[in-house]
Design a protein around this motif. Structure first.
Motif, short mmCIF file in Angstrom:
data_model
loop_
_atom_site.label_atom_id
_atom_site.label_comp_id
_atom_site.label_asym_id
_atom_site.label_seq_id
_atom_site.Cartn_x
_atom_site.Cartn_y
_atom_site.Cartn_z
N GLU B 50 0.83 -1.21 0.00
CA GLU B 50 0.00 0.00 0.00
C GLU B 50 0.86 1.25 0.00
O GLU B 50 0.68 2.16 -0.81
CB GLU B 50 -0.85 0.02 1.28
CG GLU B 50 -2.25 -0.47 1.12
CD GLU B 50 -2.99 -0.33 2.46
OE1 GLU B 50 -4.19 -0.05 2.42
OE2 GLU B 50 -2.37 -0.51 3.52
N LEU B 54 1.04 3.77 -3.23
CA LEU B 54 0.55 5.15 -3.08
C LEU B 54 1.67 6.15 -3.39
O LEU B 54 1.47 7.13 -4.11
CB LEU B 54 0.02 5.37 -1.67
CG LEU B 54 -1.40 4.88 -1.42
CD1 LEU B 54 -1.79 5.06 0.03
CD2 LEU B 54 -2.38 5.64 -2.32
N LEU B 57 2.39 6.16 -7.12
CA LEU B 57 1.36 6.87 -7.87
C LEU B 57 1.51 8.38 -7.73
O LEU B 57 1.44 9.13 -8.71
CB LEU B 57 -0.03 6.44 -7.40
CG LEU B 57 -0.52 5.10 -7.96
CD1 LEU B 57 -1.89 4.76 -7.39
CD2 LEU B 57 -0.59 5.18 -9.49
N LEU B 58 1.74 8.82 -6.49
CA LEU B 58 1.89 10.24 -6.23
C LEU B 58 3.10 10.79 -7.00
O LEU B 58 3.02 11.85 -7.64
CB LEU B 58 2.06 10.47 -4.72
CG LEU B 58 2.07 11.92 -4.24
CD1 LEU B 58 0.77 12.61 -4.62
CD2 LEU B 58 2.26 11.97 -2.72
N PRO B 108 0.74 8.78 6.33
CA PRO B 108 0.71 9.85 5.31
C PRO B 108 2.07 10.52 5.14
O PRO B 108 2.47 10.81 4.00
CB PRO B 108 -0.31 10.85 5.88
CG PRO B 108 -1.09 10.10 6.89
CD PRO B 108 -0.19 9.04 7.44
N VAL B 111 4.23 8.27 3.02
CA VAL B 111 3.85 8.27 1.60
C VAL B 111 4.49 9.47 0.91
O VAL B 111 5.07 9.36 -0.17
CB VAL B 111 2.31 8.31 1.44
CG1 VAL B 111 1.94 8.56 -0.01
CG2 VAL B 111 1.69 7.01 1.91
N ALA B 115 7.32 9.35 -1.92
CA ALA B 115 6.99 9.94 -3.22
C ALA B 115 8.09 10.91 -3.64
O ALA B 115 8.52 10.93 -4.80
CB ALA B 115 5.64 10.65 -3.15
#
Lengths: 252, 241
Positions: B50, B54, B57-58, B108, B111, B115
């Motif tokens: 996960e 994420l 993708l970001l 968060p 992530v 990223a």
């Protein structure tokens, strides 16, 4: 700022205070206060402790890249001569590249235990793909006309390789070494988990994170080391290819 | 040479790790909590998937459009390539631990950090991929009346796919590897086994390393497959020659 709350096995043990227990008698030194991002006092006083780790890290990187280059270069020459080998070499080095270094270190646990050798094996395995791909790209980019001229002059296949193709491929080859070195400097920080020393020891010690000042200094030294080696290699690249001032940036 | 001599300690080492993966073990820490087993492995692996997906993708959402735009304009080469080089030099361990101690821990935050680590390779490779598209192709598309957005979408993007995918694969290797040390910032991934030797024991450490390696390879193979599917047929033929 809030102090880090960490669950799981890492919860045991204190933070910066326990790491610097020798100073616990004083009234909250700068580095023990969470609000302080960077303590100049502590930094100037303790900069010496980063010397040995930095040297260890430098050694790890140089040895790993040299070994990685020797192997990848041999692979590339073989694949250049025997084309069907290209794909298996690319796939094989790709697998080694994809495995996270920290996992690689510990996969070697039953075989080589922990220590410098373990870190060097994993780090050189990581560099193979980068260097191999760049050497192949360099050799493939040699213009057919250059090889034709060499053939016309009566050079043998071996002479063409060493006197025409490889010199023309130097920008890509050194480009590959540069990328590999810079990434390896960053990753060698993880060598602390293989008990191989390095700057990681100043970031994460005995199962605990250290504190911002030490982390920033250790990370900063790693970045400067990467950029420094990169600058040296760039100079070598320029000096060895006087005919090609406008060098291409290698893609990786 | 006797076969039993050489591989015995080796096999013993790995056997323990596989037992740890498939069945719960008594923890070496007090309390008698059971650790390991396929349920915990899958739980931690899922968190890592996960987190990595994420972040990836970001990173793609930011880096691909930016790379396409600047590549199409042919501007900002120094910045695009410079970001790629600088990004490579950032030590992941220092980044994660610094963020954890200064900003705080949690999913968060991680992530976001992952990223950021994934953006440089994607941005640089997208930019380089687009600038290497034959200018004659772009001129021809303009000649047949394509608008600039159409040229980016229908000409430059497909031709840059191999390069973009190289960037994405590089970013993924980075992100998945860094997600392994996410437990240092309070998110429990497979790295928890690796970092928590006093709880999981040597078998747990080794099991963590095995599972992390497998997970990374699954990502790698999935992306290699995706790259094949996304590369246009004509380009594949050209490369095969």
């Amino acid at each position: 700022m809030n102090s880090a709350v960490i669950s799981g096995p890492l919860a045991a043990g204190g933070g910066a205070e326990s790491f610097f227990h020798e100073r616990s008698g004083e009234t909250l030194p700068c580095q023990a206060r969470a609000a302080h991002l960077f303590c100049w006092d502590w930094a100037t006083e303790h900069i010496n402790r980063f010397g040995t780790p930095a040297l260890q890290q430098f050694e790890l990187v140089v040895i790993s890249v040299v070994i990685g280059f020797a192997i990848a270069f041999a692979f590339a020459l073989l694949a250049h001569r025997y084309r069907p080998l290209q794909w298996p070499f690319l796939a094989g080095t790709g697998v080694l590249f994809a495995i996270p270094s920290i996992a690689f270190f510990l996969l070697l646990l039953p075989i080589t235990g922990r220590g410098r050798e373990t870190a060097i094996i994993a780090l050189s395995a990581y560099t193979l793909q980068i260097i191999y791909r760049n050497v192949m790209q360099g050799l493939n980019n040699v213009p057919e006309s250059a090889k034709d001229s060499a053939r016309g002059m009566g050079l043998t296949r071996r002479q063409i390789l060493w006197k025409v193709e490889l010199p023309l491929a130097i920008p890509e080859i050194i480009g590959g070494i540069r990328i590999a070195t810079v990434s390896t400097v960053a990753i060698a920080t993880l060598a602390v988990f293989a008990h191989a020393g390095g700057l990681g020891t100043q970031i994460y010690t005995a199962g605990n994170e250290t504190f911002p000042t030490a982390i920033i200094i250790a990370g900063g030294i790693a970045i400067l080391m990467a950029l420094g080696i990169d600058a040296v290699l760039l100079t070598v690249q320029r000096l060895t290819t006087p005919w090609r001032r406008a060098q291409k940036e290698a893609v990786a | 040479m006797s076969l039993a001599l050489l591989p015995n300690p080796l096999l013993a080492g790995f056997t323990g790790a596989f037992e740890f993966i498939f069945s719960k073990q008594e923890s070496s820490v007090t309390g008698g909590n059971k650790v390991g087993g396929i349920e915990q492995v899958l739980e931690l692996a899922w968190t890592q998937v996960e987190l990595s997906l994420l972040a990836l993708l970001l990173a793609m959402l930011i880096a691909i459009p930016a790379g396409l735009y600047f590549g199409h304009r042919g501007k900002g080469e120094l910045v695009a390539v410079g970001i790629g080089n600088a990004g490579r030099a950032i030590p992941e361990l220092a980044a994660i631990v610094l963020v954890a101690t200064v900003i705080g821990v949690g999913f968060p935050v991680l992530v976001l950090v992952l990223a950021l680590l994934g953006i440089p390779p994607i941005l640089t490779n997208t930019f380089v991929g687009v600038t290497q598209v034959d200018r004659a192709s772009v001129d021809a598309s303009r000649g047949v009346g394509m608008t600039e957005p159409q040229i980016i979408r229908k000409v430059e993007l497909p031709l840059a796919v191999p390069s973009i995918m190289t960037g994405i694969r590089g970013a993924t290797v980075n992100i998945v590897a860094t997600a392994t040390i996410a437990p240092l910032a309070g998110v429990l991934t497979l790295g928890d086994f690796i970092l928590g030797e006093n709880v999981y024991g040597v078998n747990g450490v080794l099991a963590g390393a095995i599972c992390t390696a497998i997970l990374a390879l699954i990502f790698e193979f999935a992306l290699a497959g995706l790259q094949r599917r996304l590369t246009s047929k004509g380009l594949r033929l050209q490369q095969a020659q």
